[in-house]
Design a protein around this motif. Structure first.
Motif, PDB file in Angstrom:
ATOM      1  N   TYR A  69       0.855  -1.189   0.000  1.00 52.94           N
ATOM      2  CA  TYR A  69       0.000   0.000   0.000  1.00 52.94           C
ATOM      3  C   TYR A  69       0.886   1.232   0.000  1.00 52.94           C
ATOM      4  N   VAL A  70       1.302   1.626  -1.186  1.00 47.21           N
ATOM      5  CA  VAL A  70       2.217   2.757  -1.334  1.00 47.21           C
ATOM      6  C   VAL A  70       1.448   4.047  -1.056  1.00 47.21           C
ATOM      7  N   PRO A  71       1.848   4.762   0.001  1.00 45.69           N
ATOM      8  CA  PRO A  71       1.137   5.991   0.317  1.00 45.69           C
ATOM      9  C   PRO A  71       1.487   7.101  -0.667  1.00 45.69           C
ATOM     10  N   PRO A  72       0.508   7.932  -0.990  1.00 42.82           N
ATOM     11  CA  PRO A  72       0.803   9.077  -1.839  1.00 42.82           C
ATOM     12  C   PRO A  72       1.566  10.118  -1.028  1.00 42.82           C
ATOM     13  N   SER A  73       1.952  11.158  -1.677  1.00 47.44           N
ATOM     14  CA  SER A  73       2.598  12.248  -0.971  1.00 47.44           C
ATOM     15  C   SER A  73       1.662  13.446  -0.997  1.00 47.44           C
ATOM     16  N   PRO A  74       1.247  14.027   0.085  1.00 57.26           N
ATOM     17  CA  PRO A  74       1.626  13.641   1.448  1.00 57.26           C
ATOM     18  C   PRO A  74       0.952  12.355   1.880  1.00 57.26           C
ATOM     19  N   ARG A  75       1.564  11.699   2.824  1.00 60.59           N
ATOM     20  CA  ARG A  75       1.078  10.416   3.331  1.00 60.59           C
ATOM     21  C   ARG A  75      -0.334  10.556   3.894  1.00 60.59           C
ATOM     22  N   ARG A  76      -1.223   9.619   3.537  1.00 58.62           N
ATOM     23  CA  ARG A  76      -2.602   9.663   4.004  1.00 58.62           C
ATOM     24  C   ARG A  76      -3.019   8.354   4.659  1.00 58.62           C
ATOM     25  N   LEU A  77      -2.200   7.861   5.579  1.00 58.48           N
ATOM     26  CA  LEU A  77      -2.476   6.590   6.234  1.00 58.48           C
ATOM     27  C   LEU A  77      -1.976   6.642   7.666  1.00 58.48           C
ATOM     28  N   LEU A  78      -2.837   6.213   8.605  1.00 59.84           N
ATOM     29  CA  LEU A  78      -2.453   6.127   9.999  1.00 59.84           C
ATOM     30  C   LEU A  78      -2.925   4.791  10.560  1.00 59.84           C
ATOM     31  N   PRO A  79      -2.000   3.780  10.588  1.00 63.54           N
ATOM     32  CA  PRO A  79      -2.359   2.525  11.240  1.00 63.54           C
ATOM     33  C   PRO A  79      -2.293   2.718  12.754  1.00 63.54           C
ATOM     34  N   THR A  80      -3.290   2.205  13.475  1.00 61.12           N
ATOM     35  CA  THR A  80      -3.299   2.324  14.926  1.00 61.12           C
ATOM     36  C   THR A  80      -3.363   0.946  15.546  1.00 61.12           C
ATOM     37  N   ARG A  81      -3.206   0.876  16.842  1.00 59.77           N
ATOM     38  CA  ARG A  81      -3.336  -0.398  17.558  1.00 59.77           C
ATOM     39  C   ARG A  81      -4.462  -0.340  18.529  1.00 59.77           C
TER      40      ARG A  81
END
Length: 81
Positions: A69-81
């Motif tokens: 899952y290649v993030p675009p620029s600016p990054r639009r991904l936040l994996p959480t736990r």
């Protein structure tokens, strides 16, 4: 600051969705259900979020694999736990 378009992937406790939605006052917040992505596989959720310009917040750590899952620029991904 312009509003951020956020998509929250449901998969954690319901309070997570509520928490992010309440913290994102003034932003355009949706869930996979609102985006029509409920029941879709990970690549479809990723593609849908990117096509809709959404910042993706998810508990699914598979999304943290930047080879898949290649993030675009600016990054639009936040994996959480």
């Amino acid at each position: 600051m312009p509003a951020v378009r956020i998509c929250i992937v449901v998969g954690g406790p319901p309070c997570m969705t509520s928490m992010f939605a309440s913290l994102a006052v003034g932003h355009d917040v949706g869930t996979v259900i609102h985006e029509g992505l409920a029941g879709k596989n990970e690549p479809e959720v990723w593609k849908g979020a990117q096509l809709n310009g959404r910042f993706l917040i998810t508990r699914d750590l598979d999304f943290s694999d930047t080879r898949k899952y290649v993030p675009p620029s600016p990054r639009r991904l936040l994996p959480t736990r």
